[in-house]
Design a protein around this motif. Sequence first.
Motif, PDB file in Angstrom:
ATOM      1  N   LEU A   3       0.834  -1.198   0.000  1.00  0.00           N
ATOM      2  CA  LEU A   3       0.000   0.000   0.000  1.00  0.00           C
ATOM      3  C   LEU A   3       0.876   1.258   0.000  1.00  0.00           C
ATOM      4  CD1 LEU A   3      -2.812   1.171   0.039  1.00  0.00           C
ATOM      5  CD2 LEU A   3      -2.775   1.029   2.529  1.00  0.00           C
ATOM      6  N   GLY A   4       2.028   1.204   0.665  1.00  0.00           N
ATOM      7  CA  GLY A   4       2.949   2.340   0.659  1.00  0.00           C
ATOM      8  C   GLY A   4       3.452   2.641  -0.735  1.00  0.00           C
ATOM      9  N   ARG A   5       3.788   1.584  -1.506  1.00  0.00           N
ATOM     10  CA  ARG A   5       4.236   1.793  -2.891  1.00  0.00           C
ATOM     11  C   ARG A   5       3.112   2.373  -3.749  1.00  0.00           C
ATOM     12  NH1 ARG A   5       7.195  -2.765  -1.532  1.00  0.00           N
ATOM     13  NH2 ARG A   5       5.573  -4.224  -2.160  1.00  0.00           N
ATOM     14  N   LYS A   6       1.906   1.864  -3.555  1.00  0.00           N
ATOM     15  CA  LYS A   6       0.771   2.387  -4.325  1.00  0.00           C
ATOM     16  C   LYS A   6       0.523   3.859  -3.997  1.00  0.00           C
ATOM     17  CE  LYS A   6      -1.673  -1.983  -4.861  1.00  0.00           C
ATOM     18  NZ  LYS A   6      -2.853  -2.772  -4.485  1.00  0.00           N
ATOM     19  N   MET A   7       0.660   4.218  -2.727  1.00  0.00           N
ATOM     20  CA  MET A   7       0.459   5.617  -2.335  1.00  0.00           C
ATOM     21  C   MET A   7       1.549   6.515  -2.940  1.00  0.00           C
ATOM     22  SD  MET A   7      -2.268   5.991  -0.540  1.00  0.00           S
ATOM     23  CE  MET A   7      -1.999   7.535   0.278  1.00  0.00           C
ATOM     24  N   ALA A   8       2.793   6.031  -2.982  1.00  0.00           N
ATOM     25  CA  ALA A   8       3.882   6.814  -3.580  1.00  0.00           C
ATOM     26  C   ALA A   8       3.641   7.021  -5.067  1.00  0.00           C
ATOM     27  CB  ALA A   8       5.215   6.117  -3.331  1.00  0.00           C
ATOM     28  N   VAL A   9       3.203   5.971  -5.766  1.00  0.00           N
ATOM     29  CA  VAL A   9       2.906   6.094  -7.203  1.00  0.00           C
ATOM     30  C   VAL A   9       1.744   7.053  -7.417  1.00  0.00           C
ATOM     31  CG1 VAL A   9       2.045   4.819  -9.206  1.00  0.00           C
ATOM     32  CG2 VAL A   9       3.879   3.860  -7.815  1.00  0.00           C
ATOM     33  N   LEU A  10       0.726   6.956  -6.572  1.00  0.00           N
ATOM     34  CA  LEU A  10      -0.425   7.847  -6.690  1.00  0.00           C
ATOM     35  C   LEU A  10      -0.015   9.306  -6.464  1.00  0.00           C
ATOM     36  CD1 LEU A  10      -3.496   8.185  -7.020  1.00  0.00           C
ATOM     37  CD2 LEU A  10      -3.685   7.865  -4.547  1.00  0.00           C
ATOM     38  N   LEU A  11       0.819   9.549  -5.480  1.00  0.00           N
ATOM     39  CA  LEU A  11       1.289  10.903  -5.223  1.00  0.00           C
ATOM     40  C   LEU A  11       2.111  11.434  -6.391  1.00  0.00           C
ATOM     41  CD1 LEU A  11       1.584  13.286  -3.263  1.00  0.00           C
ATOM     42  CD2 LEU A  11       3.592  12.143  -2.339  1.00  0.00           C
ATOM     43  N   ALA A  12       3.028  10.619  -6.933  1.00  0.00           N
ATOM     44  CA  ALA A  12       3.841  11.044  -8.069  1.00  0.00           C
ATOM     45  C   ALA A  12       2.965  11.322  -9.296  1.00  0.00           C
ATOM     46  CB  ALA A  12       4.887   9.984  -8.388  1.00  0.00           C
ATOM     47  N   ALA A  13       1.987  10.455  -9.545  1.00  0.00           N
ATOM     48  CA  ALA A  13       1.096  10.662 -10.686  1.00  0.00           C
ATOM     49  C   ALA A  13       0.255  11.929 -10.509  1.00  0.00           C
ATOM     50  CB  ALA A  13       0.188   9.447 -10.871  1.00  0.00           C
ATOM     51  N   THR A  14      -0.164  12.188  -9.290  1.00  0.00           N
ATOM     52  CA  THR A  14      -0.951  13.391  -9.020  1.00  0.00           C
ATOM     53  C   THR A  14      -0.123  14.645  -9.263  1.00  0.00           C
ATOM     54  OG1 THR A  14      -2.252  12.199  -7.379  1.00  0.00           O
ATOM     55  CG2 THR A  14      -2.312  14.587  -7.277  1.00  0.00           C
ATOM     56  N   VAL A  37       1.256  18.925 -15.691  1.00  0.00           N
ATOM     57  CA  VAL A  37       0.880  18.859 -17.104  1.00  0.00           C
ATOM     58  C   VAL A  37      -0.421  19.613 -17.353  1.00  0.00           C
ATOM     59  CG1 VAL A  37       0.115  17.254 -18.912  1.00  0.00           C
ATOM     60  CG2 VAL A  37       2.138  16.727 -17.551  1.00  0.00           C
ATOM     61  N   LEU A  38      -1.392  19.455 -16.468  1.00  0.00           N
ATOM     62  CA  LEU A  38      -2.662  20.155 -16.629  1.00  0.00           C
ATOM     63  C   LEU A  38      -2.463  21.674 -16.554  1.00  0.00           C
ATOM     64  CD1 LEU A  38      -5.761  19.886 -16.880  1.00  0.00           C
ATOM     65  CD2 LEU A  38      -5.841  19.935 -14.389  1.00  0.00           C
ATOM     66  N   ASP A  39      -1.642  22.131 -15.615  1.00  0.00           N
ATOM     67  CA  ASP A  39      -1.387  23.566 -15.481  1.00  0.00           C
ATOM     68  C   ASP A  39      -0.749  24.132 -16.741  1.00  0.00           C
ATOM     69  OD1 ASP A  39      -1.095  26.074 -13.909  1.00  0.00           O
ATOM     70  OD2 ASP A  39       1.043  25.617 -14.155  1.00  0.00           O
TER      71      ASP A  39
END
Length: 115
Positions: free
Chosen positions: A15-26, A32-34
Amino acid sequence: RLPRLLQLTSLPPELGRKMAVLLAATLAGTYVLDRGVEAIFSPARAKARREAPLKLPDLRPMLRVARALIARLGPALGWLLWLWMVLSFNPLLWLAAWQWWRFMKRRNSAAVRPQ
């Protein structure tokens, strides 16, 4: 004591790895959106941003001020840190405070004594 008081638990590794990937993607998606919205609604500004040279601030004046502040407050902060170590109720910090005191005593006596 504080994690137990706040009822905090550690995350499982997957879950820690998934949270890190989610944070990086966010963060990447937000960047990119900005830039995309800026390119769509203000193309001249986006072009000027792409063509402008990268300017880094000069940190030397701030570092000079920090050095002077540390030189002035250093001894007092050192003694406060030493007092905190003594009053910490931690035997390892007591040992570190004792070693630090011996080191400072030896250094000060060597500085006073002419050689």
